[in-house]
Scaffold this active site. Structure first.
Site, mmCIF file in Angstrom:
data_model
loop_
_atom_site.group_PDB
_atom_site.id
_atom_site.type_symbol
_atom_site.label_atom_id
_atom_site.label_comp_id
_atom_site.label_asym_id
_atom_site.label_seq_id
_atom_site.Cartn_x
_atom_site.Cartn_y
_atom_site.Cartn_z
ATOM 1 N N ASP A 194 19.192 -3.970 -21.971
ATOM 2 C CA ASP A 194 19.746 -3.662 -20.637
ATOM 3 C C ASP A 194 20.506 -2.344 -20.713
ATOM 4 O O ASP A 194 21.582 -2.202 -20.151
ATOM 5 C CB ASP A 194 20.669 -4.802 -20.173
ATOM 6 C CG ASP A 194 21.054 -4.681 -18.700
ATOM 7 O OD1 ASP A 194 20.347 -3.974 -17.950
ATOM 8 O OD2 ASP A 194 22.064 -5.285 -18.289
ATOM 9 N N ASP A 213 27.718 -4.674 -23.475
ATOM 10 C CA ASP A 213 26.887 -5.632 -22.733
ATOM 11 C C ASP A 213 25.617 -5.998 -23.519
ATOM 12 O O ASP A 213 24.503 -5.720 -23.088
ATOM 13 C CB ASP A 213 26.526 -5.025 -21.366
ATOM 14 C CG ASP A 213 26.234 -6.091 -20.325
ATOM 15 O OD1 ASP A 213 26.206 -7.270 -20.686
ATOM 16 O OD2 ASP A 213 26.011 -5.733 -19.155
HETATM 17 N N1 ATP Z 1 35.112 -4.081 -24.683
HETATM 18 C C1 ATP Z 1 35.381 -3.540 -23.500
HETATM 19 N N2 ATP Z 1 36.412 -2.686 -23.348
HETATM 20 C C2 ATP Z 1 36.681 -2.131 -22.145
HETATM 21 N N3 ATP Z 1 35.985 -2.381 -21.027
HETATM 22 C C3 ATP Z 1 34.947 -3.225 -21.116
HETATM 23 C C4 ATP Z 1 34.588 -3.846 -22.346
HETATM 24 N N4 ATP Z 1 33.516 -4.640 -22.135
HETATM 25 C C5 ATP Z 1 33.232 -4.510 -20.838
HETATM 26 N N5 ATP Z 1 34.074 -3.673 -20.210
HETATM 27 C C6 ATP Z 1 34.071 -3.291 -18.782
HETATM 28 O O1 ATP Z 1 33.583 -4.363 -18.041
HETATM 29 C C7 ATP Z 1 32.387 -3.989 -17.364
HETATM 30 C C8 ATP Z 1 31.396 -5.146 -17.408
HETATM 31 O O2 ATP Z 1 31.067 -5.455 -18.747
HETATM 32 P P1 ATP Z 1 29.590 -5.822 -19.178
HETATM 33 O O3 ATP Z 1 28.688 -4.695 -18.837
HETATM 34 O O4 ATP Z 1 29.641 -6.284 -20.570
HETATM 35 O O5 ATP Z 1 29.303 -7.069 -18.283
HETATM 36 P P2 ATP Z 1 28.416 -7.217 -16.946
HETATM 37 O O6 ATP Z 1 27.634 -6.010 -16.660
HETATM 38 O O7 ATP Z 1 29.286 -7.782 -15.923
HETATM 39 O O8 ATP Z 1 27.492 -8.278 -17.465
HETATM 40 P P3 ATP Z 1 26.423 -9.004 -16.611
HETATM 41 O O9 ATP Z 1 25.687 -7.984 -15.806
HETATM 42 O O10 ATP Z 1 25.626 -9.602 -17.718
HETATM 43 O O11 ATP Z 1 27.186 -9.960 -15.770
HETATM 44 C C9 ATP Z 1 31.908 -2.745 -18.071
HETATM 45 O O12 ATP Z 1 31.204 -1.932 -17.208
HETATM 46 C C10 ATP Z 1 33.175 -2.105 -18.544
HETATM 47 O O13 ATP Z 1 33.727 -1.310 -17.519
HETATM 48 MG MG MG Z 2 27.009 -4.422 -17.740
#
Ligand code: ATP
Ligand code: MG
Length: 263
Positions: A194, A213
């Site tokens: 992704d 992610d």
């Molecule tokens: N380790 C981290 N440190 C700081 N910010 C983070 C971290 N992990 C995630 N984020 C923030 O949170 C947001 C969402 O995280 P992530 O992309 O992992 O999940 P997601 O896109 O919501 O997942 P999904 O689409 O599977 O629900 C990221 O875009 C980032 O801004």
């Molecule tokens: Mg994401």
């Protein structure tokens, strides 16, 4: 009644601050559907273990998960909390079914979400072990992944999508990401699955790209691994096109997968 530790009481207060109303001793009504009873229990478990000292604000509300800032042992951490009531869990099932590491899980919705959370933990671990810039996973419990907070102070680094780059910086960052994909494929034996400007955080001062992610990342045995890799490459080249970077996608695919093919 079970006596609560100071940390857990603090967590309780934080959870209250996040406008969780206590209906009665058993049921907690939750904001944004994040903290159902099982999630709260999991948060308490992590607090008891000392992984979480207090909860901070919400960083992101995604399709399947919410990310929160939290205080860990003397530093900020990020908590990714997968929603147990996630509507997209059927697609998770599809990714997990083709992965031999998860062949023995019972395909119950909750189990799939817990397995998915563990999978993200392991994928991040594998990526980190191979030298890729990604959040260091700290712990995983039920539907919660605790990981290193990638940011400055309480502010997460911006997404690649949000940053305007010079052509030269773009070229460097693109090169680093392709290098990471190659390591991910050949050493961690993973395909991100992704990858896009939405799942890369950028340290604005060093321009280091962090891959995030990785819940959906798959091992090379996955029947769709190469299709996912092609899609990751396509997303990247699409984003970098505006900086005048127009590599041949087939050629990139060949470079990334070359070592495996020659084995
Ligand atoms: N380790 C981290 N440190 C700081 N910010 C983070 C971290 N992990 C995630 N984020 C923030 O949170 C947001 C969402 O995280 P992530 O992309 O992992 O999940 P997601 O896109 O919501 O997942 P999904 O689409 O599977 O629900 C990221 O875009 C980032 O801004
Ligand atoms: Mg994401």
């Amino acid at each position: 009644m079970v006596k609560k530790s100071k940390d857990i009481r603090k967590l309780d207060t934080d959870v209250d601050k996040m406008r969780i109303r206590r209906k009665d001793s058993e049921h907690l009504k939750v904001k944004e559907n994040v903290f159902d009873e099982a999630t709260l229990k999991a948060l308490y478990d992590l607090a008891r273990k000392g992984v979480i000292e207090s909860l901070g604000g919400s960083i992101s509300t995604g399709k399947e998960a919410n990310v929160f800032l939290a205080e860990g042992k003397d530093k900020n951490i990020a908590l990714k909390i997968y929603r147990i009531s996630s509507s997209t869990f059927n697609s998770m099932d599809e990714y997990i079914r083709g992965d031999p590491r998860f062949s023995n899980i019972r395909h119950k919705k909750k189990d799939i979400i817990f397995a998915w959370t563990k999978k993200e933990y392991r994928n991040l671990m594998r990526a980190r072990e191979c030298g890729i810039a990604a959040p260091r996973p700290i712990d995983t419990h039920k539907n919660i992944l605790a990981m290193e907070f990638i940011g400055e102070g309480d502010k997460p680094y911006p997404l690649l999508k949000e940053v305007k780059l010079s052509e030269q910086s773009a070229q460097t960052i693109f090169g680093t990401i392709i290098h990471y994909l190659e390591i991910l494929y050949n050493e961690a034996k993973l395909v991100h699955g992704d990858l896009s400007e939405y799942n890369i955080l950028l340290d604005p001062s060093t321009l280091e790209p962090y891959l995030i992610d990785m819940g959906q990342s798959v091992t090379l045995e996955h029947p769709s691994a190469n299709d996912f890799l092609k899609r990751d490459i396509r997303n990247l080249t699409r984003h970098f096109k505006k900086y005048g970077i127009q590599p041949d996608e087939e050629e990139l695919l060949r470079i990334i997968t070359e070592k495996q093919r020659n084995k």
